[in-house]
Design an enzyme around this catalytic site. Structure first.
Site, short mmCIF file in Angstrom:
data_model
loop_
_atom_site.label_atom_id
_atom_site.label_comp_id
_atom_site.label_asym_id
_atom_site.label_seq_id
_atom_site.Cartn_x
_atom_site.Cartn_y
_atom_site.Cartn_z
CB CYS A 2 42.20 48.31 28.25
SG CYS A 2 43.43 47.28 29.04
NE ARG A 27 35.14 50.09 28.92
CZ ARG A 27 35.09 49.02 28.15
NH1 ARG A 27 36.03 48.11 28.24
NH2 ARG A 27 34.10 48.84 27.31
CD1 TRP A 75 43.13 46.79 35.53
CD2 TRP A 75 43.45 44.88 34.41
NE1 TRP A 75 43.03 45.77 36.43
CE2 TRP A 75 43.23 44.58 35.79
CE3 TRP A 75 43.68 43.82 33.54
CZ2 TRP A 75 43.23 43.28 36.28
CZ3 TRP A 75 43.68 42.53 34.02
CH2 TRP A 75 43.46 42.27 35.38
CG ASN A 99 40.61 47.70 25.15
OD1 ASN A 99 41.55 48.40 25.49
ND2 ASN A 99 39.36 48.14 25.14
N GLY A 100 42.67 43.61 25.27
CA GLY A 100 42.71 42.18 25.06
C GLY A 100 44.11 41.62 25.24
CD GLU A 477 28.20 40.33 45.88
OE1 GLU A 477 28.22 41.54 45.55
OE2 GLU A 477 28.86 39.45 45.29
CE LYS A 481 29.68 44.19 45.34
NZ LYS A 481 30.26 43.06 44.62
CD GLU A 484 34.46 43.02 44.16
OE1 GLU A 484 34.48 42.68 42.97
OE2 GLU A 484 33.43 43.46 44.71
CG HIS A 500 32.15 20.12 58.22
ND1 HIS A 500 32.23 18.82 58.66
CD2 HIS A 500 30.83 20.44 58.23
CE1 HIS A 500 31.01 18.36 58.91
NE2 HIS A 500 30.15 19.32 58.66
CE LYS A 600 30.53 47.84 36.72
NZ LYS A 600 30.02 47.44 38.05
#
Length: 605
Positions: A2, A27, A75, A99-100, A477, A481, A484, A500, A600
């Site tokens: 946020c 963000r 958010w 925020n939080g 990674e 990506k 995401e 396996h 972000k």
């Protein structure tokens, strides 16, 4: 996550608030709103779900007047992204942005409900406004009511309050979430990020953990967590570092991918001097027996790559942990252990909590950060900057390769300190590192090929990524990506683990991306590729020309990379991994820079 902005100004603040919130869009958010105090001292607000353009449209039809105001991009945590749940929240004459997460909000709601207080939202933040208003109804001033409210809040928060009838008062507080105060000429500002304040001021005071501040246009009175007056330094921030522009690119992610040769060169220039490493950590790795690397998401994969380097080149054992799990398993620390914490923002809540758990247990705490004034940087013994510059796109690209480059240099320093790399060997490895910017420029030339491959990948529902050795973290990674920003389910595996279990997923509908430069493990990787193709799987091989020629038979698509020294291959191969995700997302039409549900800077646990 946020974003918060507050202005005690001399001009109409609504346009300033919206413009500042635009600078915090990176963000991630799902609703936005502002509140102002007009010249008559009346509090009013406007809120909208979705992008900031929706709020801007609303303000055209329902404008807000006033020279004092607060704004927020939310958010969602508690409560769905709806207009009622959007910030700023209001209770009577109190408006607040937050925020939080307030962890004890249910208990507070029960106490307030017992007093007859009614709730209209599902959020924890509304509780803060209602509690403050309840205390003011009992005769406390705005300042005293906020002070009393803060003592009752558990959890992480950055808060900014505005009050009906108070056009020259704003109160801000932080605990676990970052908050900064900006100083102007007869104006004062509050922001969760200095970037939000950059158009208005470059003079910033960063609130420390537990601080709260009373702002008027004349200045700020800051108190610490024990309510004692506190002197916090005012610093001039570099406005150039706060510029957020696409510079002709369609997306910030495209710009940041393209910047990687430049920023990688800046990392090398910052820490390499001739045949020596110029990285002062305040200790020698000869005095260290173990590293404990802790991070989240992409930064975790940078740390996992670093584990290979430290153990291979420096013979230094490394533990690598996901920050959100680290402190809950109460990890013990052996003597002569150094904790290493990696965070682009320097404010990642899980990583910061893990650092605080480590303080006093490890011999020393190092952080790799991109924000020198961040909480993680300030609470580390040594903060090592990765020199990536501002990264706007939610999906990390240049910060990841700068983390890798910084780690590579640190691992070589460790190898030299510990006697596993002599002067001549160090000089050779540093020469290899100097090749990185040029090779990354060549790697960017695969863009056209990747775009064609990505149009085919965009039709898949699932994608596998494989890699061996130091390319295994790159497989993880690459998968991260892709999911995401394209929303395609993807998983990364060590190539040797294929048989396996994951090989059960292989069929003609599930492409497999193999990250495989021609190294000592290449022949084994080829065997794993053959296992995939024997079961009808389609392989996208990302490799250099020599390896591609050797393994071309049966491969569905090939992305040919430049030859590169083994040390820098993981950094170099991040480029095609990023381009695959980028072009697949473009093909699917998803939001590249601000993918759904993501933020972000994750400042809540």
């Amino acid at each position: 996550m946020c974003g918060i902005v507050g202005v005690l100004g001399t001009h109409e603040v609504a346009p300033l608030l919206v413009e500042s919130l635009k600078r915090l869009e990176y963000r991630g958010y799902d609703s936005a709103g502002i509140a102002t105090i007009n010249d008559a001292g009346q509090l009013a607000r406007r809120r909208a779900v979705g992008k900031l353009v929706n709020l801007s449209d609303l303000l055209v039809h329902e404008p807000l007047q006033g020279k004092s105001g607060i704004g927020h991009t939310r958010w969602a945590t508690h409560g769905a992204p709806t207009t009622d749940n959007a910030h700023p929240h209001r209770a009577g004459g109190v408006s607040v942005v937050h925020n939080g997460i307030i962890e004890n909000f249910r208990e507070l709601r029960e106490d307030l409900a017992a007093e007859g207080v009614k709730f209209v939202t599902e959020t924890d933040t509304e509780t803060v406004a209602l509690l403050t208003q309840s205390l003011m109804d009992k005769g406390l001033s705005a300042k005293d009511a906020v002070e009393a409210t803060l003592t009752r809040l558990d959890g992480a928060f950055a808060l900014c309050f505005l009050f009906d009838g108070e056009h020259d008062l704003m109160i801000a507080a932080r605990k676990g979430s970052p908050l900064a105060i900006g100083h102007g000429d007869g104006e004062m500002y509050v922001g969760s990020d200095a970037i939000a304040l950059a158009p208005m001021t470059d003079m910033i005071t960063y609130l420390e953990e537990g601080d709260w501040a009373v702002l008027t246009r004349a200045g700020a009175e800051i108190f610490d967590k024990k309510n004692r007056r506190a002197n916090r330094p005012m610093k001039q921030v570099k406005l150039d570092a706060a510029r957020i522009e696409k510079d002709g690119h369609k997306h910030f992610m495209a710009k940041e991918i393209a910047q990687q040769p430049t920023v990688a060169g800046e990392v090398v220039n910052a820490y390499v001097r001739g045949n020596d490493i110029n990285m002062d950590l305040g200790f020698s790795f000869a005095d260290v027996d173990r590293l404990s690397i802790v991070a989240c998401g992409t930064a975790y994969y940078a740390g996992l790559t670093a584990k290979y380097w430290f153990e291979h080149y420096a013979r230094l054992p490394v533990d690598i942990d996901v920050a959100s799990e680290f402190r809950y398993r109460e990890a013990p620390f052996a003597p002569r252990t150094v904790g290493v914490f990696v965070s682009q923002s320097g404010e990642t809540a899980d990583t910061l909590a893990a650092l605080r758990y480590t303080a006093g247990k490890a011999d020393r705490i190092i952080s790799l950060i991109n924000m020198s004034e961040s909480s993680i940087a300030r609470e580390s013994d040594v903060a090592v900057e990765i020199h990536a510059g501002v990264e706007v796109s939610v999906a990390s690209t240049k910060a990841f390769t700068c983390q890798l480059t910084t780690f590579a240099i640190m691992a070589l320093k460790a190898a030299h300190d510990r006697g596993h790399l002599d002067d001549a060997g160090l000089a050779q490895k540093l020469d290899e590192l100097r090749q990185l910017p040029g090779l990354m420029s060549h790697a960017l030339a695969v863009d056209g090929t990747v775009e064609k491959v990505a149009r085919k990948l965009a039709l898949a529902r699932d994608v596998l990524f494989l890699g061996r050795g130091q390319m295994y973290p790159l497989a993880l990674e690459g998968a991260l990506k892709l999911k995401e920003i394209s929303y395609i389910h993807a998983e990364g595996y060590a190539s040797g683990e294929l048989k396996h279990g994951p090989i059960a997923l292989v069929d003609k509908e599930t492409p497999t991306v193999v990250m495989a430069p021609h190294d000592g493990l290449f022949d084994k990787t080829v065997s794993n590729m053959q296992e995939v193709m024997a079961r009808g799987g389609r392989v996208v091989l990302v490799s250099d020309a020599k390896a591609a020629d050797k393994a071309a038979e049966g491969v569905w698509q090939t992305i040919t990379m430049p030859d590169a020294p083994e040390l820098i291959q993981p950094i170099l191969y991040a480029v095609p991994a990023q381009l695959i995700a980028y072009h697949t997302a473009i093909a699917k039409g998803t939001d590249v820079d601000q993918p759904r549900n993501l933020a972000k800077s994750v400042t809540v646990e």
